[in-house]
Design an enzyme around this catalytic site. Structure first.
Site, PDB file in Angstrom:
ATOM      1  N   HIS A  62       3.399   6.172  -5.449  1.00 41.32           N
ATOM      2  CA  HIS A  62       4.073   6.218  -4.150  1.00 41.32           C
ATOM      3  C   HIS A  62       3.141   5.581  -3.139  1.00 41.32           C
ATOM      4  O   HIS A  62       1.927   5.827  -3.153  1.00 41.32           O
ATOM      5  CB  HIS A  62       4.353   7.657  -3.699  1.00 41.32           C
ATOM      6  CG  HIS A  62       5.346   8.386  -4.540  1.00 41.32           C
ATOM      7  ND1 HIS A  62       6.664   8.014  -4.643  1.00 41.32           N
ATOM      8  CD2 HIS A  62       5.208   9.488  -5.321  1.00 41.32           C
ATOM      9  CE1 HIS A  62       7.306   8.852  -5.440  1.00 41.32           C
ATOM     10  NE2 HIS A  62       6.430   9.757  -5.874  1.00 41.32           N
ATOM     11  N   TYR A 152      -6.578  10.862  -7.096  1.00 40.92           N
ATOM     12  CA  TYR A 152      -5.981   9.547  -6.883  1.00 40.92           C
ATOM     13  C   TYR A 152      -4.912   9.596  -5.792  1.00 40.92           C
ATOM     14  O   TYR A 152      -3.741   9.311  -6.033  1.00 40.92           O
ATOM     15  CB  TYR A 152      -5.432   9.019  -8.205  1.00 40.92           C
ATOM     16  CG  TYR A 152      -6.473   9.095  -9.287  1.00 40.92           C
ATOM     17  CD1 TYR A 152      -7.618   8.309  -9.224  1.00 40.92           C
ATOM     18  CD2 TYR A 152      -6.352   9.982 -10.348  1.00 40.92           C
ATOM     19  CE1 TYR A 152      -8.607   8.387 -10.197  1.00 40.92           C
ATOM     20  CE2 TYR A 152      -7.330  10.067 -11.327  1.00 40.92           C
ATOM     21  CZ  TYR A 152      -8.450   9.263 -11.241  1.00 40.92           C
ATOM     22  OH  TYR A 152      -9.427   9.351 -12.201  1.00 40.92           O
TER      23      TYR A 152
END
Length: 191
Positions: A62, A152
């Protein structure tokens, strides 16, 4: 055949969901994540844009990106990022060489889904909602119990900028921070 229409606004801010082919967990190791980061950095250098938020999960990504004024071509950037990552990824012979006839016809590999999901951000409230969605996504998918535990993600950068408290969405050590509800986004995030 479906008729896909994208909304392009010069200088706009966009939310993206980009998924691996057949949801293969290509980003379950740090080597591939580093290859992706290099691909994104290369694209940013070639065609500048700002990354407002990002999360890399094993089988999808995303992003929240803002493009420069008078520039609306996010599709070219995503295509270039996919191509650069795929070239780097294929360099280690990690993929079988077989690709379906349809994917060959469209010059596609077996690394990424054919398309990506995009949503144009309309205002600051919507930006905040999508940024929260990005940062809570690893928890939503059961990968970690708290956003700060996922490496991450741009969550850590936002904590440093004091955009989030370090215990936002957290249940560690008895914290019961309010768990965000994203039911209103389920038709807009491409998952």
């Amino acid at each position: 055949m479906s008729n896909y229409r994208r909304f392009y606004i010069p200088g706009g801010t966009y939310f993206f969901t980009i998924v691996t082919y057949q949801r293969k967990p290509y980003f379950d190791n740090s080597d591939n994540i580093n290859k992706l980061r290099i691909a994104v950095a290369t694209v940013k250098k070639e065609m500048p844009f700002n990354i407002i938020g990002a999360v890399i999960l094993p089988d999808h990504l995303h992003f929240l990106w803002t493009l420069p004024p008078n520039d609306q071509n996010y599709s070219k950037r995503i295509g270039r990022m996919k191509m650069l990552f795929t070239k780097s990824f294929r360099g280690n012979n990690a993929l079988p060489k077989t690709v379906s006839t349809s994917r060959q016809k469209h010059r596609e590999s077996n690394v990424w889904q054919r398309r990506f999901w995009e949503h144009t951000i309309q205002d600051e409230s919507e930006l905040e909602t999508y940024l929260n969605y990005i940062h809570y996504n690893p928890v939503k998918h059961g990968l970690v119990s708290c956003p700060h535990l996922w490496l991450y993600s741009s969550f850590h950068t936002w904590v440093k900028k004091e955009g989030y408290s370090s215990n936002w969405g957290c249940v560690c050590q008895g914290n019961l921070d309010k768990i965000p509800n994203f039911d209103n986004l389920k038709n807009y995030v491409g998952e």
